[in-house]
Design an enzyme around this catalytic site. Structure first.
Site, mmCIF file in Angstrom:
data_model
loop_
_atom_site.group_PDB
_atom_site.id
_atom_site.type_symbol
_atom_site.label_atom_id
_atom_site.label_comp_id
_atom_site.label_asym_id
_atom_site.label_seq_id
_atom_site.Cartn_x
_atom_site.Cartn_y
_atom_site.Cartn_z
ATOM 1 N N LYS A 122 -5.011 -9.511 -6.501
ATOM 2 C CA LYS A 122 -6.202 -9.595 -5.653
ATOM 3 C C LYS A 122 -7.288 -8.624 -6.141
ATOM 4 O O LYS A 122 -6.973 -7.499 -6.523
ATOM 5 C CB LYS A 122 -5.764 -9.209 -4.235
ATOM 6 C CG LYS A 122 -6.806 -9.387 -3.169
ATOM 7 C CD LYS A 122 -6.278 -8.909 -1.820
ATOM 8 C CE LYS A 122 -6.509 -7.430 -1.636
ATOM 9 N NZ LYS A 122 -7.099 -7.033 -0.356
ATOM 10 N N LYS A 126 -10.631 -2.922 -3.701
ATOM 11 C CA LYS A 126 -11.392 -1.673 -3.817
ATOM 12 C C LYS A 126 -10.564 -0.584 -4.467
ATOM 13 O O LYS A 126 -11.088 0.309 -5.123
ATOM 14 C CB LYS A 126 -11.744 -1.148 -2.417
ATOM 15 C CG LYS A 126 -12.629 -2.016 -1.598
ATOM 16 C CD LYS A 126 -12.812 -1.328 -0.238
ATOM 17 C CE LYS A 126 -13.413 -2.263 0.774
ATOM 18 N NZ LYS A 126 -12.714 -2.256 2.049
ATOM 19 N N LYS A 128 0.821 -1.226 0.000
ATOM 20 C CA LYS A 128 0.000 0.000 0.000
ATOM 21 C C LYS A 128 0.847 1.266 0.000
ATOM 22 O O LYS A 128 0.455 2.274 -0.586
ATOM 23 C CB LYS A 128 -0.971 0.003 1.185
ATOM 24 C CG LYS A 128 -2.075 -1.024 1.007
ATOM 25 C CD LYS A 128 -3.300 -0.758 1.841
ATOM 26 C CE LYS A 128 -4.417 -1.688 1.384
ATOM 27 N NZ LYS A 128 -5.569 -1.715 2.238
#
Ligand code: AQP
Length: 350
Positions: free
Chosen positions: A211, A214, A118
């Site tokens: 994956k 969102k 991230k």
């Protein structure tokens, strides 16, 4: 001491709740209600760990918090029998996180792969909150002394960290824990991850090695819980595949990530195994399998989307569910915090 079995899990209100969140986590939340006391949390404090441009600002956060709550309820979570609330309403999450920050080691956090993914290349610019996210997650779980945590596979490493933190707290404060009436020296349980089903890691529809997420820029990479039937059909028909027909055996999926993903999604939605799916569709072309996948997906998700729409239209009702859940969560959290403060040696009003 044997801990009372209790389930805790959370979902971030960061928008676009997708099929991965549903199959990897929410389906198991619903199942576990039959056997356990469950606490399901909309983790709004986790949602603000990335830049405000990522989570969208105050109005968006409130909207997403209500939407995740609506998704829980529309999927079958019973907020009366169990507890549904948003994290920021119970201050114990932040308080316990501070104590656990002083237990967790920097070396442990440095190993967390989700932070690396991230934060990306610009790590120096990531928020301290994003780095500390797994400690707050440990606090979320341990505040309720939860024993079972249903999550998708991507959260496995964070769960392991929660276990390490629980164990170090019990070791560091063993004498004090015993001195406060926990005779076996165990204040926190070792929370068990509950990662199960044929879709514990749902992958992007555009790339079977990534994956479903969102935060992925392309909306075509995921099926959102709020997508209508036409959008679901279009996304599935466009989903990446390979030129071979579907294999007849599961081992034939091993080197075919997109096929594996679509078969796993079908199996999870239809409540069957991948083996059963391949019995019906093995040897066939993707086009006819995709039609069947659209049908099962629409049949499962459309009623959820309709109910979500109905629920979010009444913000007052959703907010009341969260307030009521927070009041019940706080009662449990306060009890843990009283003992935790005594164990650490913080003086407090008796
Ligand atoms: N692709 C997935 N497959 C299976 N389970 C998944 N989960 C998330 N993605 C998948 C599970 O959903 C629960 C809630 O996740 P979260 O809201 O805490 O967010 P996340 O894990 O960071 O994943 P997202 O939703 O894709 O968000 P971004 O894009 O921010 O990474 C968790 O139990 C998670 O395992």
């Amino acid at each position: 001491m044997a801990f009372v079995e209790r389930v805790f899990s959370g979902v971030q209100p960061t928008g676009n709740l997708h099929l991965g969140n549903y199959l990897g986590a929410i389906v198991n939340f619903v199942k576990m209600q039959e056997t356990h006391d469950c606490i399901y949390c909309v983790v709004d404090m986790h949602a603000i760990t990335q830049g405000v441009d990522v989570w969208g600002g105050p109005a968006e956060l409130a909207r997403n918090t209500r939407e995740v709550t609506a998704a829980f309820i529309a999927s079958g979570i019973d907020p009366k029998k169990h507890i549904v609330f948003n994290q920021s309403q119970v201050s114990g999450h932040a308080e316990l996180a501070w104590i656990l920050n002083c237990i967790a080691r920097i070396g442990w956090l440095n190993r967390m792969t989700q932070f690396k993914e991230k934060a990306g290349k610009d790590r120096e610019n990531a928020s301290v909150g994003l780095y500390d996210y797994p400690v707050l997650m440990a606090a979320d779980i341990l505040l309720y002394r939860a024993t079972h945590v249903p999550v998708g596979e991507d959260q496995k490493q964070h769960l392991e960290l929660s276990r390490d933190i629980a164990q170090k707290f019990n070791n560091d404060f063993g004498d004090s824990i015993r001195g406060h009436g926990f005779n076996d020296g165990l204040f926190f349980p070792q929370p068990e991850p509950f990662i199960t089903g044929p879709a514990t890691r749902v992958m992007s529809l555009r790339d079977g090695t990534k994956k479903m997420s969102k935060s992925e820029a392309s909306d075509n990479s995921r099926i959102n819980l709020t997508d209508d039937a036409n959008t679901i059909a279009q996304k599935i028909r466009k989903a990446k595949t390979d030129p071979e027909p579907l294999p007849s055996e599961e081992k034939g999926l091993q080197t075919r990530p997109e096929a594996d993903n679509l078969v796993g999604i079908y199996a999870a939605l239809a409540g069957v195994s991948k083996h059963d799916v391949l019995k019906d569709f093995g040897g066939g072309q993707f086009s006819s399998f995709k039609n069947a996948l659209v049908d099962v997906c629409v049949a499962k998700l459309s009623p959820i989307a309709d109910e979500m729409k109905r629920l979010v239209a009444d913000a007052g009702h959703v907010d009341q569910i969260l307030i009521d859940g927070a009041n019940r969560a706080r009662a449990i959290a306060d009890e843990t915090m009283r003992s935790a403060k005594n164990i650490v040696g913080f003086i407090r009003q008796p």
